[in-house]
Scaffold this motif. Structure first.
Motif: not given
Length: 642
Positions: A43-44, A173-176, A202-203, A208-209
């Protein structure tokens, strides 16, 4: 699988000290092998991004050991870490971290700049990578002309530019949007299958999978790690290209980068240039005026003769007192008998009214001898000068200056005419050539010359001389001649009731004085150049602050300390050089205009070179501090700058 690519032993990271200390990573032990596709989840605030920064050599652990391919990273200095980031790692950031002022192709080529590839080579390789990633038609587009997915593809291409043996992807991929995210993850999977070691931060469990190994981190500790994944032996990666590199190539690239940075903010660059331009132009103009004035004064004094000695009545250190007059014609005759004497010229005079017809004028009346013209190097324009016979016969003859001609004979020929001087008629037998104003502004042409015997008897009613001018044959012996005259007159007068002025010494003194004045003017002008230099430093400091993230990006892609130092130092030098060149042009133009208006100026190469060199030195000196500040930035701090 037997030799770890990355091995972390007891890695901890703490920010701050004392009561404010915050531990972000605590006793991290991790082993990664070549070819793995690893996802680090959390997590963050869990510490996963800090871990990625340490893995990518952007940050250093507070304690513990980090081995990369069996080598302890703690043993590497700043530049060796930069080379490691350049040759081994490829970074993919959530916010892309592309350089706004550069095209997609140039952004991809940045790591190759620090690898020493020539511009054609790196441009070709960048184009190939972008084409492979489906951006063949976007090579010239800048980041603001690309979608988020396209920008991330550019970021991936940049990560692969120098090989990208280890790909570090921080929330790629956070901003996509979802579709762009799937495409980016497909690219990362493809890179992993092609032999790259991919470490994904990644969170998102779904993201992640897709990795072969999922590591979970919480509160700075690894709480889940299934161990190395069973992966096929990775195929060897293509050998990345390395250029020979050279200082000249680095400097050329730094100049290109500097010009690009300056062109992106032309208004600010122009204001920065203005201070240097004004400073350089001021130095050139002031020195030209000072040198011109110096030459004019020295030439004016030299025109009277550098081989002259002037003897005046009055004791030394009592200049200006005229209570007694001690020089007589007999002194003049005695001086003539001394060696190294070319001519001895007596002078006696004052002002008087000169009349011709119904015109009156009041010039200076100078009673002198026939040697005046030869001693003072002042030729006649027409007619003749009076002779020794005229002196002995007390002849009433006169030689007039050009200003007297203009006042009394505006439309007549003066030669042969009679003028009235204090109720005595004098015949004009000659006209002097134009002399002009003296260094003190006195009109030297407003004069009438008469024999000193005639002047003393008929005009001034006295036999004492105002001064005696002595012309010597050999200037190198003028000091000896001065001493001989002094001894002679002391013997004749029974004491030192006179003063002797050496024109050669006066010229040297005046020259030195005016030279000092010239440098004073130049120094005053140099203050504006100093202010311009402070402006350069101020703007460069602002530039460093504004471009901190750019500095971080360049460091992450392999820039050495010297590369960053060169970039910002050369920016300051480019500003100063351009300002210096424009200042030289402006200074010469202003000087030319002043000369048109009759102001004495003197052009020479020395002030121009001096002013330009000072401008260049100003950029070097005042650009050093901002450049050094930029070069000493911590990469991870620079990257996190807003």
């Amino acid at each position: 699988m037997n030799t770890p690519l990355i091995e972390l032993k007891g890695i901890s990271k703490t920010y701050g000290r004392g009561e404010l200390a915050t531990t972000v990573l605590n006793d991290i032990n991790l082993t990664l092998y070549r070819g793995e596709f690893v996802a680090i989840m959390g997590s963050s605030g869990s510490g996963k991004s800090t871990l990625m920064n340490i893995l990518g050599c952007l940050d250093k652990a507070s304690s513990g050991e980090y081995y990369l391919q069996g080598n302890n990273v703690a043993d590497l200095n700043r530049d060796q870490l930069a080379e490691l980031r350049r040759d081994t790692f490829g970074f993919i950031f959530q916010s892309y971290h592309l350089l706004a002022g550069m095209s997609a192709q140039d952004n991809v080529a940045v790591p190759a700049v620090y690898a020493g590839l020539s511009r054609p080579e790196r441009q070709q390789q960048a184009a190939q990578l972008l084409t492979t990633l489906g951006l063949a038609d976007r090579l010239a587009n800048k980041p603001n002309q690309l979608s988020g997915g396209q920008q991330q593809r550019v970021s991936i291409a940049r990560a692969l530019m120098n090989g990208g043996d280890i790909i570090l992807a921080d929330e790629p991929t956070g901003a996509l949007d979802s579709q762009s995210g799937k495409e980016v993850m497909a690219l990362l999977s493809q890179l992993a299958h092609s032999g790259h070691t991919v470490i994904l931060i990644t969170h998102d469990p779904k993201v992640a999978a897709l990795a072969n190994r999922q590591i979970e981190i919480s509160d700075g500790r690894i709480i889940k790690d299934p161990g190395p994944s069973l992966v096929a032996t990775p195929s060897p990666l293509p050998t990345s290209q390395r250029g020979q590199g050279s200082l000249a190539a680095e400097l050329i690239e730094a100049v290109r980068t500097a010009l690009s940075a300056l062109s992106s903010n032309l208004f600010r660059a122009a204001l920065t240039l203005l201070g240097i331009v004004i400073g350089v132009a001021s130095v050139i103009t002031m020195l030209a005026i000072g040198n011109g004035s110096q030459q004019e004064i020295v030439q004016s004094i030299s025109a009277m003769g550098s081989n002259l000695l002037s003897v005046r009545p009055g004791a030394p250190n009592q200049f200006g007192r005229r209570t007694t007059s001690t020089l007589v014609a007999a002194d003049m005759q005695a001086i003539k008998e001394l060696p190294n004497i070319s001519a001895v010229v007596p002078e006696i005079g004052g002002s008087a009214t000169v009349r011709f017809g119904n015109l009156d004028h009041s010039p200076e009346i100078n009673g002198t001898s026939a040697d005046f013209v030869r001693a003072r190097l002042w030729p006649l324009a027409k007619g003749t000068f009076f002779t020794e016979a005229d002196e002995q016969s007390y002849a009433t003859v006169a030689v007039i200056g050009q200003s007297v001609v203009a006042a009394l004979f505006p439309q007549q020929e003066p030669l042969g005419q009679y003028v009235m001087i204090n109720s005595h008629l004098f015949q004009v037998i000659g006209v002097m050539s134009a002399k002009g104003a003296s260094a003190w502004g006195q009109d030297q042409d407003d004069v009438v010359f008469v024999p000193y015997t005639t002047g003393g008897l008929r005009l001034f009613g006295q036999q004492f001389l105002r001064n005696i001018t002595v012309s010597v044959n050999e200037v190198e012996h003028i000091n000896n001649t001065e001493a001989e005259i002094k001894r002679l007159l002391i013997a004749r007068h029974g004491g030192e009731d006179f003063q002797i002025r050496n024109m050669s010494s006066i010229i040297d003194t005046v020259s030195a004085t005016t030279q000092t004045f010239t440098w004073l003017l130049g120094s005053i002008a140099a203050i504006s150049l100093l202010v311009g230099g402070i402006g350069v430093m101020n703007i460069m400091l602002v530039s460093v602050s504004e471009r901190t993230r750019e500095i971080g990006i360049r460091m992450a892609t392999g820039a050495h300390t010297r590369h960053i130092l060169q970039q910002f130092l050369i920016e300051a030098l480019v500003v100063s050089a351009l300002g210096g060149a424009l200042g030289v042009a402006l200074g010469l133009a202003v000087t030319a205009v002043l000369s048109i208006f009759g102001i004495a100026v003197y052009y020479s190469l020395s002030p121009v070179l001096l002013a330009f060199s000072c401008a260049f030195a100003t950029g070097l000196i005042f650009g050093w501090l901002p450049a050094r500040k930029a070069a000493q930035l911590d990469p991870v701090v620079a990257l996190s700058s807003e």
